[in-house]
Design a protein around this motif. Structure first.
Motif, PDB file in Angstrom:
ATOM      1  N   LEU A 390       0.825  -1.212   0.000  1.00 41.17           N
ATOM      2  CA  LEU A 390       0.000   0.000   0.000  1.00 41.17           C
ATOM      3  C   LEU A 390       0.857   1.259   0.000  1.00 41.17           C
ATOM      4  CD1 LEU A 390      -2.765  -1.051   2.553  1.00 41.17           C
ATOM      5  CD2 LEU A 390      -3.161  -0.455   0.158  1.00 41.17           C
ATOM      6  N   ALA A 391       1.892   1.262   0.823  1.00 40.37           N
ATOM      7  CA  ALA A 391       2.707   2.466   0.995  1.00 40.37           C
ATOM      8  C   ALA A 391       3.386   2.885  -0.298  1.00 40.37           C
ATOM      9  CB  ALA A 391       3.753   2.240   2.075  1.00 40.37           C
ATOM     10  N   LEU A 392       3.900   1.916  -1.048  1.00 41.65           N
ATOM     11  CA  LEU A 392       4.642   2.223  -2.268  1.00 41.65           C
ATOM     12  C   LEU A 392       3.812   2.035  -3.522  1.00 41.65           C
ATOM     13  CD1 LEU A 392       8.093   0.612  -1.362  1.00 41.65           C
ATOM     14  CD2 LEU A 392       7.246   2.920  -0.893  1.00 41.65           C
ATOM     15  N   ASP A 393       2.518   1.734  -3.342  1.00 41.28           N
ATOM     16  CA  ASP A 393       1.606   1.558  -4.474  1.00 41.28           C
ATOM     17  C   ASP A 393       2.193   0.555  -5.476  1.00 41.28           C
ATOM     18  OD1 ASP A 393      -0.609   1.850  -6.077  1.00 41.28           O
ATOM     19  OD2 ASP A 393       0.087   3.693  -7.042  1.00 41.28           O
ATOM     20  N   LEU A 394       2.484  -0.638  -4.986  1.00 40.56           N
ATOM     21  CA  LEU A 394       3.106  -1.665  -5.826  1.00 40.56           C
ATOM     22  C   LEU A 394       2.131  -2.166  -6.879  1.00 40.56           C
ATOM     23  CD1 LEU A 394       5.034  -3.852  -3.212  1.00 40.56           C
ATOM     24  CD2 LEU A 394       5.802  -1.794  -4.405  1.00 40.56           C
ATOM     25  N   ASP A 395       2.621  -2.351  -8.100  1.00 42.04           N
ATOM     26  CA  ASP A 395       1.762  -2.933  -9.130  1.00 42.04           C
ATOM     27  C   ASP A 395       1.686  -4.440  -8.935  1.00 42.04           C
ATOM     28  OD1 ASP A 395       4.073  -4.068 -10.206  1.00 42.04           O
ATOM     29  OD2 ASP A 395       4.297  -2.542 -11.760  1.00 42.04           O
ATOM     30  N   GLN A 396       0.998  -5.139  -9.830  1.00 43.60           N
ATOM     31  CA  GLN A 396       0.731  -6.557  -9.593  1.00 43.60           C
ATOM     32  C   GLN A 396       1.963  -7.450  -9.705  1.00 43.60           C
ATOM     33  OE1 GLN A 396      -2.438  -7.452 -12.259  1.00 43.60           O
ATOM     34  NE2 GLN A 396      -1.369  -6.747 -14.078  1.00 43.60           N
ATOM     35  N   VAL A 397       3.064  -6.906 -10.204  1.00 46.75           N
ATOM     36  CA  VAL A 397       4.302  -7.692 -10.216  1.00 46.75           C
ATOM     37  C   VAL A 397       5.276  -7.204  -9.151  1.00 46.75           C
ATOM     38  CG1 VAL A 397       4.101  -8.339 -12.637  1.00 46.75           C
ATOM     39  CG2 VAL A 397       5.297  -6.228 -12.035  1.00 46.75           C
ATOM     40  N   GLY A 398       4.816  -6.271  -8.320  1.00 43.06           N
ATOM     41  CA  GLY A 398       5.621  -5.845  -7.175  1.00 43.06           C
ATOM     42  C   GLY A 398       6.496  -4.637  -7.387  1.00 43.06           C
ATOM     43  N   ASN A 399       6.308  -3.892  -8.475  1.00 45.60           N
ATOM     44  CA  ASN A 399       7.107  -2.701  -8.726  1.00 45.60           C
ATOM     45  C   ASN A 399       6.440  -1.466  -8.115  1.00 45.60           C
ATOM     46  OD1 ASN A 399       9.068  -4.075 -10.292  1.00 45.60           O
ATOM     47  ND2 ASN A 399       7.700  -4.006 -12.069  1.00 45.60           N
ATOM     48  N   PRO A 400       7.210  -0.625  -7.428  1.00 45.05           N
ATOM     49  CA  PRO A 400       6.623   0.588  -6.832  1.00 45.05           C
ATOM     50  C   PRO A 400       6.290   1.624  -7.887  1.00 45.05           C
ATOM     51  CG  PRO A 400       9.001   0.573  -6.503  1.00 45.05           C
ATOM     52  CD  PRO A 400       8.650  -0.750  -7.120  1.00 45.05           C
ATOM     53  N   ARG A 401       5.224   2.390  -7.644  1.00 39.90           N
ATOM     54  CA  ARG A 401       4.816   3.470  -8.530  1.00 39.90           C
ATOM     55  C   ARG A 401       4.885   4.797  -7.790  1.00 39.90           C
ATOM     56  NH1 ARG A 401      -0.374   0.054 -10.685  1.00 39.90           N
ATOM     57  NH2 ARG A 401      -0.592  -0.179  -8.434  1.00 39.90           N
ATOM     58  N   GLY A 402       4.896   5.882  -8.549  1.00 34.69           N
ATOM     59  CA  GLY A 402       4.840   7.204  -7.925  1.00 34.69           C
ATOM     60  C   GLY A 402       6.162   7.718  -7.425  1.00 34.69           C
ATOM     61  N   HIS A 403       7.276   7.337  -8.071  1.00 33.80           N
ATOM     62  CA  HIS A 403       8.567   7.888  -7.669  1.00 33.80           C
ATOM     63  C   HIS A 403       9.453   7.997  -8.895  1.00 33.80           C
ATOM     64  CE1 HIS A 403      11.273   4.299  -7.914  1.00 33.80           C
ATOM     65  NE2 HIS A 403      10.103   3.692  -7.926  1.00 33.80           N
ATOM     66  N   GLY A 404      10.572   8.702  -8.729  1.00 33.96           N
ATOM     67  CA  GLY A 404      11.480   8.901  -9.855  1.00 33.96           C
ATOM     68  C   GLY A 404      11.199  10.196 -10.581  1.00 33.96           C
ATOM     69  N   ASP A 405      12.096  10.555 -11.477  1.00 29.86           N
ATOM     70  CA  ASP A 405      11.977  11.832 -12.178  1.00 29.86           C
ATOM     71  C   ASP A 405      11.013  11.789 -13.352  1.00 29.86           C
ATOM     72  OD1 ASP A 405      13.775  13.001 -10.447  1.00 29.86           O
ATOM     73  OD2 ASP A 405      15.506  12.387 -11.647  1.00 29.86           O
ATOM     74  N   VAL A 406      10.753  10.598 -13.893  1.00 31.83           N
ATOM     75  CA  VAL A 406       9.802  10.462 -14.998  1.00 31.83           C
ATOM     76  C   VAL A 406       8.827   9.344 -14.676  1.00 31.83           C
ATOM     77  CG1 VAL A 406      11.389  11.322 -16.767  1.00 31.83           C
ATOM     78  CG2 VAL A 406      11.355   8.875 -16.232  1.00 31.83           C
ATOM     79  N   ASP A 407       7.612   9.442 -15.249  1.00 33.38           N
ATOM     80  CA  ASP A 407       6.622   8.398 -15.018  1.00 33.38           C
ATOM     81  C   ASP A 407       6.743   7.311 -16.079  1.00 33.38           C
ATOM     82  OD1 ASP A 407       5.404   9.337 -17.334  1.00 33.38           O
ATOM     83  OD2 ASP A 407       3.835  10.434 -16.277  1.00 33.38           O
ATOM     84  N   GLN A 408       5.793   6.357 -16.062  1.00 35.29           N
ATOM     85  CA  GLN A 408       5.858   5.220 -16.970  1.00 35.29           C
ATOM     86  C   GLN A 408       5.710   5.621 -18.431  1.00 35.29           C
ATOM     87  OE1 GLN A 408       2.740   2.934 -15.174  1.00 35.29           O
ATOM     88  NE2 GLN A 408       4.147   1.735 -13.917  1.00 35.29           N
ATOM     89  N   ARG A 409       5.182   6.820 -18.667  1.00 37.29           N
ATOM     90  CA  ARG A 409       5.026   7.315 -20.038  1.00 37.29           C
ATOM     91  C   ARG A 409       6.230   8.130 -20.497  1.00 37.29           C
ATOM     92  NH1 ARG A 409      -0.213  10.629 -18.794  1.00 37.29           N
ATOM     93  NH2 ARG A 409       1.183  11.076 -17.049  1.00 37.29           N
TER      94      ARG A 409
END
Length: 416
Positions: A390-409
């Motif tokens: 929940l804290a790192l908003d992990l996707d279904q394969v366990g990768n964290p979302r919402g961090h880093g300088d660029v997003d998935q796009r």
């Protein structure tokens, strides 16, 4: 526009409307005018007409152009702008209507009833503002956790910090599920696709949604500042502004107490609690929960049974002071149960469609475990894993979302 004598008690309005040809002229003092820069306003006033003395019995609704054709104020005198705690970007004025030309909307004395539908929309709008503040605060706190090192490691690896972020994310997921359920009903109403019981349900859910999200937003934005430590208290993080701004949603369009009493008014006048419980129970009954969610389904059902029993006892007591004194607690309970329902529905859908199932299942499980039932963790290690999900908003394969300088796009991400 609200008055010193009115506020949430609009019946105390002292604004009067004097017939003037096919229109009316309004006279009154407005202590708060939240949309000073708007081009129009809907105003409640009491008609004073010697030909129809009965018109003064109730409030009527009027449409007002704030400015005339020469772009001058429509006989509106602005005394001053309010020095507010937050929402500085939206000027709030103290003003006086000095013969402001207005058009009567609907029938005389029916103003409160006519304005009710607009109040539903503004309460939903207020709740959406709370939601956006929650989401922005979590985004800042989550990004910071991936960058800030303390005691030799990143905050994103600290169990207690993850537990805090997880609680914030859970609040957001519950509130946004509630939000989309309510606006779905609103859309159906605007397309004239609601029956009478569904219309009552919408009127019942609007104050529940607004009061619950407003309170959660104040707490989550405060938590986000703590997540950044001293940095979070600095204005350049934007968190102090967000926290100040979101506080208005606990007051604007009805304080928590006023909304809680609106909930009980709907229960006693329109049997809204029966409609609410039937809606929730029917939706729970048709859910085909996977094994991972059967316990959560039972817990939400149990919580519904318990609060209905509690409400029945209050009604049977006939003691209005008991009902009023517990109105906030009761409303929070109803809101949490409805959040539990929408989280369950989404988790079941996510599992069936293989779409972010792990985090949605964890959210439904966590929420249901806190619905007045003592939480029980069979496996502490699993609890820590759920916190991280929940804290790192992990996707279904366990990768964290919402961090880093660029997003998935590949687009630059706003960050702390």
């Amino acid at each position: 526009m609200t008055e010193k004598t009115g506020g949430s008690d609009v019946g105390g309005s002292e604004t009067v409307a004097i017939p003037h040809g096919d229109m009316y002229k309004l006279y009154g003092y407005k202590y708060f005018s939240s949309a000073t820069l708007s081009q129009m306003a809907m105003v409640l006033g009491r008609i004073k007409d010697p030909k129809h003395p009965n018109y003064s019995a109730g409030l009527s609704l009027f449409f007002v152009h704030v400015r005339n054709e020469d772009d001058k104020l429509n006989n509106i005198f602005i005394h001053r702008l309010k020095n507010k705690m937050g929402t500085k970007a939206v000027p709030t004025a103290e003003l006086e209507l000095q013969g402001t030309e207005a058009i009567l909307v609907g029938e005389p004395c029916r103003g409160v009833k006519l304005i009710t539908s607009m109040i539903n929309i503004t309460r939903i709008y207020s709740g959406s503002g709370s939601l956006s503040a929650i989401r922005r605060s979590i985004a800042i706190a989550r990004d910071y956790a991936h960058r800030r090192k303390a005691f030799g490691s990143l905050l994103s690896t600290k169990p207690l910090h993850l537990a805090t972020l997880a609680s914030m994310e859970l609040d957001f997921r519950a509130c946004i599920g509630f939000f989309f359920d309510v606006i779905k009903l609103l859309g159906h109403e605007e397309c004239h696709k609601l029956d009478s019981s569904q219309s009552i349900l919408l009127r019942f859910l609007c104050p529940l949604f607004k009061l619950f999200t407003a309170k959660r937003a104040v707490e989550v934005t405060s938590e986000a500042m703590e997540c950044l430590g001293g940095t979070g208290y600095m204005e350049d993080t934007d968190l102090p502004r967000i926290h100040r701004d979101v506080q208005v949603n606990t007051i604007w369009e009805g304080t928590t107490n006023v909304l809680a009493l609106d909930v009980w008014r709907a229960i006693t006048r329109e049997k809204a609690l029966d409609i609410f419980s039937n809606n929730v129970r029917n939706r729970l009954n048709i859910l085909i929960a996977p094994p991972s969610l059967k316990k959560s389904l039972n817990l939400v059902t149990l919580a519904l049974d318990n609060i209905l029993q509690y409400g029945k006892k209050l009604l049977e007591s006939g003691r209005t002071e008991f009902i009023e004194a517990t109105a906030r607690h009761f409303s929070y309970g109803l809101a949490r149960i409805y959040c539990g329902l929408v989280l369950l529905e989404h988790a079941v859908w996510a599992e069936a469609n293989h779409f972010d199932a792990p985090i949605n299942i964890v959210a439904a499980q966590r929420w249901s475990e806190n619905l007045g039932v003592q939480p029980h963790f069979d496996n502490l290690a699993n609890t820590l894993l759920e916190d991280r999900t929940l804290a790192l908003d992990l996707d279904q394969v366990g990768n964290p979302r919402g961090h880093g300088d660029v997003d998935q796009r590949g687009k630059v991400r706003s960050k702390m």
